[in-house]
Design a protein around this motif. Structure first.
Motif, short mmCIF file in Angstrom:
data_model
loop_
_atom_site.label_atom_id
_atom_site.label_comp_id
_atom_site.label_asym_id
_atom_site.label_seq_id
_atom_site.Cartn_x
_atom_site.Cartn_y
_atom_site.Cartn_z
N SER A 20 -1.50 2.70 -0.48
CA SER A 20 -2.38 1.96 -1.35
C SER A 20 -2.39 2.34 -2.79
O SER A 20 -1.44 2.29 -3.44
CB SER A 20 -3.74 1.99 -0.75
OG SER A 20 -4.70 1.75 -1.66
N MET A 21 -3.38 2.77 -3.37
CA MET A 21 -3.63 2.92 -4.77
C MET A 21 -2.61 3.79 -5.47
O MET A 21 -2.09 4.73 -4.92
CB MET A 21 -5.02 3.56 -4.88
CG MET A 21 -5.59 3.75 -6.18
SD MET A 21 -7.25 4.29 -5.84
CE MET A 21 -7.63 4.94 -7.40
N PHE A 295 -13.64 1.33 1.19
CA PHE A 295 -12.87 0.85 0.05
C PHE A 295 -13.67 -0.14 -0.80
O PHE A 295 -13.47 -0.25 -2.01
CB PHE A 295 -11.58 0.20 0.53
CG PHE A 295 -10.51 1.18 0.97
CD1 PHE A 295 -10.83 2.44 1.44
CD2 PHE A 295 -9.18 0.83 0.94
CE1 PHE A 295 -9.88 3.33 1.86
CE2 PHE A 295 -8.19 1.70 1.34
CZ PHE A 295 -8.54 2.97 1.81
N PHE A 309 -10.75 9.05 -3.74
CA PHE A 309 -9.45 8.60 -4.22
C PHE A 309 -8.93 9.49 -5.35
O PHE A 309 -8.16 9.04 -6.19
CB PHE A 309 -9.55 7.14 -4.67
CG PHE A 309 -9.94 6.22 -3.55
CD1 PHE A 309 -9.04 5.85 -2.58
CD2 PHE A 309 -11.25 5.75 -3.45
CE1 PHE A 309 -9.41 5.02 -1.52
CE2 PHE A 309 -11.63 4.91 -2.41
CZ PHE A 309 -10.70 4.56 -1.45
N ARG A 366 -5.07 -0.16 -0.84
CA ARG A 366 -6.32 -0.03 -1.59
C ARG A 366 -6.97 -1.38 -1.85
O ARG A 366 -8.19 -1.49 -1.96
CB ARG A 366 -6.05 0.72 -2.91
CG ARG A 366 -7.29 0.98 -3.76
CD ARG A 366 -8.25 1.93 -3.06
NE ARG A 366 -9.39 2.21 -3.91
CZ ARG A 366 -10.54 1.54 -3.86
NH1 ARG A 366 -10.69 0.53 -3.03
NH2 ARG A 366 -11.54 1.86 -4.67
#
Length: 405
Positions: A20-21, A295, A309, A366
């Motif tokens: 994700s991110m 999230f 995160f 994310r």
């Protein structure tokens, strides 16, 4: 303490299943777009990832993929090797270290309520728990595994064959205080904040912190703060003396070989003494809802969500984790989650879990375009023999190039 069986995370599963991110990003506002290329969801590839069960390595599997980029769910193998009944799609499983995410969420809620300060010391909140000669360890360092606390002691360490030992001792249990005290007989692993090493002891301490600050049990706080608001009706936190696996579930087995004959011993019932570190029971639907709520900022207030995160900029202490991608050798754990960049450029967050008879994980991009939850029933008692299946699930869900690794 079960350093070999309870504290050690599943290395490959954690390494390949996180999506994700962008690495280093720490914003807790609107979800950033995923980097890399999210592959189309191919049902045939997903089915193939868990095909051929049951076998000597894995008796059953359950996989659930959701999100705007596609939905798929399936099972393979059997839920009971004696009767041949199928794996229940809504089955409960021992989530192992995914429990740490629940613990981190409660601590961060307490931070948002100004009852806990991430940069205040453990010694401030829990005087006398750590040896007097230890340096100050902050709450943040507990959650992101940079505390430097010893990784374990002798309680629950198997004697002789680890598989047979667990079968014989699966109902043994210890209090969190006993676990921590046993570990604290050892010197610090490293100076707090200077390195990272995944360590279940951190989350036993975090569970005790929750109880001290709130004046209520860890189980009560998780139920009131997470399970009830999110309607996670299939998730359980049982007393350490309660070995049940309530509701529909696949049985978990450990293979034991005696005089050349291998039998599968049913270990579905076992002590959930790992508690805030690894004792929770859950379902694919519940974990899907849980990670989505995290999230989206619906369970951890956005004022503190960034801690989940944010990965500390330090080296990882060994080669057992944080060992793939451009960040190999550097820290990959945040407060409760882990971050990995995959070969196709996707970088993400999630958590794996293991207990004997059960291997599981929950991961998502994310932006939540793809959410994966899986549970396997391996017979190897955390020896990693099921990792090829985890790799195939990861490849099918997130990055086909992993199938060539």
């Amino acid at each position: 303490m079960k350093k070999a069986r309870t504290r050690r995370p599943m290395v490959l599963a954690g390494a390949v299943l996180a999506v994700s991110m962008a690495a280093g990003a720490a914003t807790a506002s609107a979800a950033p777009p995923a980097t890399g290329t999210l592959p189309p969801l191919d049902p045939a590839t997903m089915r193939a990832a868990i095909a051929g069960l049951p076998n000597a390595t894995v008796t059953g599997a359950m996989v659930k993929v959701t999100g705007p980029a596609g939905h798929w769910s399936g099972t393979s193998g059997v839920g009971n090797v004696r009767t041949g009944t199928p794996v229940p799609a809504d089955g409960r499983f021992r989530a192992g270290s995914i429990s740490k995410v629940f613990t981190a969420v409660v601590v961060l809620q307490l931070v948002a309520e100004h009852k806990v300060d991430l940069d205040q010391s453990v010694q401030h909140y829990l005087p006398g728990l750590l040896p007097a000669g230890y340096p100050k360890v902050t709450v943040r360092q507990l959650l992101d595994h940079t505390s430097g606390l010893p990784t374990g002691g002798s309680l629950g360490a198997p004697q002789g064959d680890p598989n047979q030992w667990f079968v014989d001792h699966r109902f043994d249990s210890w209090t969190p205080q006993e676990i921590v005290a046993d570990a604290m007989k050892n010197p610090m692993d490293f100076a707090p904040g200077t390195r990272q090493r995944y360590n279940g002891v951190n989350y036993f301490v975090a569970g005790l912190l929750i109880e001290k600050v709130t004046g209520r049990s860890y189980a009560h706080e998780v139920r009131q703060r997470i399970l009830r608001p999110l309607h996670l009706r299939g998730t359980y936190i049982l007393d350490r003396h309660d070995p049940r696996l309530p509701g529909p579930h696949s049985h978990g087995y450990v293979a034991v070989t005696t005089n050349g004959t291998t039998v599968l011993d049913d270990v579905s019932e076992q002590s959930p003494y790992p508690w805030a570190e690894g004792g929770i029971i859950s379902t694919s639907d519940d974990l899907t809802g849980f990670i989505r709520a995290i999230f989206q900022g619906r369970v951890v207030p956005r004022s503190v969500l960034g801690a989940m995160f944010t990965v500390p900029n330090v080296e990882y202490a060994d080669k057992n984790n944080c060992n793939i991608g451009p960040g190999a050798g550097r820290a990959c754990y945040s407060a409760g989650l882990m971050r990995v960049t995959l070969p196709n450029g996707l970088t993400g967050w999630g958590k794996t879990g293991q207990r004997p008879g059960y291997t599981s994980g929950m991961f998502a991009t994310r932006d939540l375009r793809r959410v994966l939850v899986y549970s396997l029933n391996p017979t190897g008692n955390k020896d990693g023999s099921e990792q090829p299946y985890v790799l195939k699930i990861a490849a099918a869900a997130f990055d086909p190039s992993l199938s060539h690794s």
